[in-house]
Write an enzyme that holds these catalytic residues in place. Structure first.
Site, PDB file in Angstrom:
ATOM      1  N   LYS A 118     -17.409 -92.533  67.662  1.00  0.00           N
ATOM      2  CA  LYS A 118     -16.720 -93.833  67.639  1.00  0.00           C
ATOM      3  C   LYS A 118     -17.717 -94.988  67.568  1.00  0.00           C
ATOM      4  O   LYS A 118     -17.401 -96.035  67.006  1.00  0.00           O
ATOM      5  CB  LYS A 118     -15.762 -93.977  68.831  1.00  0.00           C
ATOM      6  N   LYS A 200     -11.484 -83.119  61.168  1.00  0.00           N
ATOM      7  CA  LYS A 200     -10.257 -83.085  61.973  1.00  0.00           C
ATOM      8  C   LYS A 200      -9.203 -84.047  61.397  1.00  0.00           C
ATOM      9  O   LYS A 200      -9.541 -85.141  60.967  1.00  0.00           O
ATOM     10  CB  LYS A 200     -10.631 -83.519  63.396  1.00  0.00           C
ATOM     11  N   LYS A 203      -5.267 -89.635  63.371  1.00  0.00           N
ATOM     12  CA  LYS A 203      -4.310 -90.689  63.063  1.00  0.00           C
ATOM     13  C   LYS A 203      -4.988 -91.973  62.610  1.00  0.00           C
ATOM     14  O   LYS A 203      -4.366 -92.821  61.994  1.00  0.00           O
ATOM     15  CB  LYS A 203      -3.337 -90.941  64.218  1.00  0.00           C
TER      16      LYS A 203
HETATM   17  P1  ATP Z   1      -7.700 -91.271  66.995  1.00  0.00           P
HETATM   18  O1  ATP Z   1      -7.658 -91.029  65.513  1.00  0.00           O
HETATM   19  O2  ATP Z   1      -7.168 -92.601  67.423  1.00  0.00           O
HETATM   20  O3  ATP Z   1      -9.023 -90.931  67.632  1.00  0.00           O
HETATM   21  P2  ATP Z   1      -6.453 -88.742  67.449  1.00  0.00           P
HETATM   22  O4  ATP Z   1      -5.494 -88.466  66.341  1.00  0.00           O
HETATM   23  O5  ATP Z   1      -7.741 -88.026  67.433  1.00  0.00           O
HETATM   24  O6  ATP Z   1      -6.652 -90.287  67.618  1.00  0.00           O
HETATM   25  P3  ATP Z   1      -5.891 -88.597  70.321  1.00  0.00           P
HETATM   26  O7  ATP Z   1      -4.944 -89.583  70.896  1.00  0.00           O
HETATM   27  O8  ATP Z   1      -7.338 -88.818  70.546  1.00  0.00           O
HETATM   28  O9  ATP Z   1      -5.616 -88.411  68.758  1.00  0.00           O
HETATM   29  O10 ATP Z   1      -5.505 -87.151  70.820  1.00  0.00           O
HETATM   30  C1  ATP Z   1      -4.315 -86.787  71.466  1.00  0.00           C
HETATM   31  C2  ATP Z   1      -4.257 -85.296  71.638  1.00  0.00           C
HETATM   32  O11 ATP Z   1      -4.118 -84.666  70.359  1.00  0.00           O
HETATM   33  C3  ATP Z   1      -5.536 -84.702  72.250  1.00  0.00           C
HETATM   34  O12 ATP Z   1      -5.182 -83.639  73.116  1.00  0.00           O
HETATM   35  C4  ATP Z   1      -6.272 -84.174  71.061  1.00  0.00           C
HETATM   36  O13 ATP Z   1      -7.131 -83.106  71.412  1.00  0.00           O
HETATM   37  C5  ATP Z   1      -5.137 -83.699  70.171  1.00  0.00           C
HETATM   38  N1  ATP Z   1      -5.519 -83.721  68.752  1.00  0.00           N
HETATM   39  C6  ATP Z   1      -5.887 -84.819  68.042  1.00  0.00           C
HETATM   40  N2  ATP Z   1      -6.146 -84.486  66.759  1.00  0.00           N
HETATM   41  C7  ATP Z   1      -5.938 -83.150  66.657  1.00  0.00           C
HETATM   42  C8  ATP Z   1      -6.047 -82.205  65.590  1.00  0.00           C
HETATM   43  N3  ATP Z   1      -6.413 -82.571  64.368  1.00  0.00           N
HETATM   44  N4  ATP Z   1      -5.759 -80.903  65.847  1.00  0.00           N
HETATM   45  C9  ATP Z   1      -5.380 -80.518  67.085  1.00  0.00           C
HETATM   46  N5  ATP Z   1      -5.261 -81.351  68.140  1.00  0.00           N
HETATM   47  C10 ATP Z   1      -5.537 -82.655  67.949  1.00  0.00           C
END
Ligand code: ATP
Ligand code: LTN
Length: 336
Positions: A118, A200, A203
């Site tokens: 980040k 990964k 969002k």
């Molecule tokens: P950002 O893009 O804002 O960093 P993010 O999509 O990575 O957000 P988080 O809010 O950080 O989402 O994660 C929420 C939950 O979803 C956490 O438990 C994280 O491990 C899980 N998660 C996020 N992305 C994935 C993915 N691609 N596959 C599986 N689990 C995920």
């Protein structure tokens, strides 16, 4: 919810309201929250304070927070069995977070890959909160003596830090915190981007073709699956190292159909990627449809959502305030 020895094991997890949830958030995290709420005493939290580590537009953060609550409920979290609350509504998290920050080392915080990622992504805003993010997350977990924390793979390093901080505190003072275990699903702990299956699904990705949103309609889902990056050998086979794109689609297909990888491979033997991708899109869209209907219904019922959050905050605060008092006393803060 007394702290007796025979109490049900407890779960806590959180998700940031940084945007609309993706299929990765659903498969890696919130789908499992719903499954675990029978067996465990469960607390599920929208981590709005964590979201502030990246600059947010205030009105959007508020909207995303409501949407996040509605989506969690639509995904099957039942507020009569689980506490659902917003992190900033339970001030005790921030209070414990300071104590834990003072028990976290600069070195260990510097090693967190999310901090490095980040910082690289937002070089103009490498703030203190981004750095101490894991101490707040440790507070979220340890304040409830959570036994289990269901998260996707990317959060396991933060969880390890929470365990280390808990252990350090217990050794320095006296046994206080339960050491939490991660619950990382066997399939789908890391759903990959459809546009770049070595990264990964996230969002906050700038390429909208990389993710499927929980609110995407059927046509959009089918189109995104059709465009998903695969390879050129045309064989549906599970091999994440050699065939990351196909394997990622197979994982999603498996989650929505309950089929294992061998069965999926057999089902699509001799067929090209065209019909496979179509089938993947269909099961995802059909699987999400009931959640989407529930989501619209719940989001429109503001009074209901407010009540769930008020009950959640009250229930969580009761537990959390007690722990903060205990910790304040242990570290030597003067009690009145
Ligand atoms: P950002 O893009 O804002 O960093 P993010 O999509 O990575 O957000 P988080 O809010 O950080 O989402 O994660 C929420 C939950 O979803 C956490 O438990 C994280 O491990 C899980 N998660 C996020 N992305 C994935 C993915 N691609 N596959 C599986 N689990 C995920
Ligand atoms: N850091 C998590 C969100 C989160 C969390 C938690 C997860 C905040 N506090 C406590 C589990 C337990 C993320 O998904 N980025």
């Amino acid at each position: 919810m007394s702290e007796t020895i025979e109490r049900k094991k407890r779960i806590l997890s959180g998700i940031q309201p940084t945007g609309t949830f993706t299929l990765g958030n659903y498969i890696g995290a919130i789908r499992n929250w719903a499954k675990l709420q029978d067996e465990f005493e469960s607390l599920y939290m929208i981590a709005d304070l964590h979201a502030l580590t990246v600059r947010q537009v205030p009105a959007e953060l508020r909207r995303h927070t409501r949407e996040a609550v509605a989506m969690v409920l639509a995904a099957g979290i039942d507020p009569s069995r689980s506490l659902v609350f917003v992190q900033s509504h339970v001030p005790a998290h921030t209070q414990l977070s300071w104590i834990l920050t003072c028990n976290s080392q600069f070195g260990e915080l510097s090693r967190m890959t999310q901090f490095k990622d980040k910082s690289a992504k937002h070089p103009d805003n490498v703030n203190g909160g981004l750095f101490t993010y894991p101490s707040l997350m440790a507070a979220d977990i340890l304040i409830y003596n959570a036994d289990l924390v269901p998260v996707g793979q990317d959060q396991t390093q933060h969880l390890e830090l929470a365990r280390n901080v808990a252990q350090r505190f217990n050794n320095a003072y006296s046994p206080t915190f339960t050491l939490p275990e991660g619950y990382v699903p066997k399939a789908g702990a890391k759903i990959m981007s459809l546009a770049d299956p070595t990264r990964k699904m996230s969002k906050s990705d700038t390429n909208v073709n990389g993710f499927i949103l929980m609110t995407d309609d059927k046509d959009t889902i089918l189109r995104k699956c059709k465009r998903a990056v695969t390879d050129s050998d045309g064989i549906v086979r599970f091999d994440p190292a050699e065939k990351p794109g196909v394997s990622n689609l197979m994982t999603m297909y498996g989650v929505f159909t309950g089929k294992d990888m061998a069965a999926i491979q057999a089902e699509f033997e001799g067929q090209g990627y065209g019909s496979f991708k179509q089938a993947v899109g269909e099961v995802i869209a059909d699987g999400l449809a009931p959640i989407q209907n529930e989501y619209s219904r719940i989001l429109a019922d503001k009074a209901y959502v407010d009540q769930v959050l008020a009950d959640g905050a009250a229930g969580a605060s009761r537990l959390a305030d007690r722990m903060v008092q205990k910790v304040y006393k242990k570290v030597g803060l003067l009690q009145l």
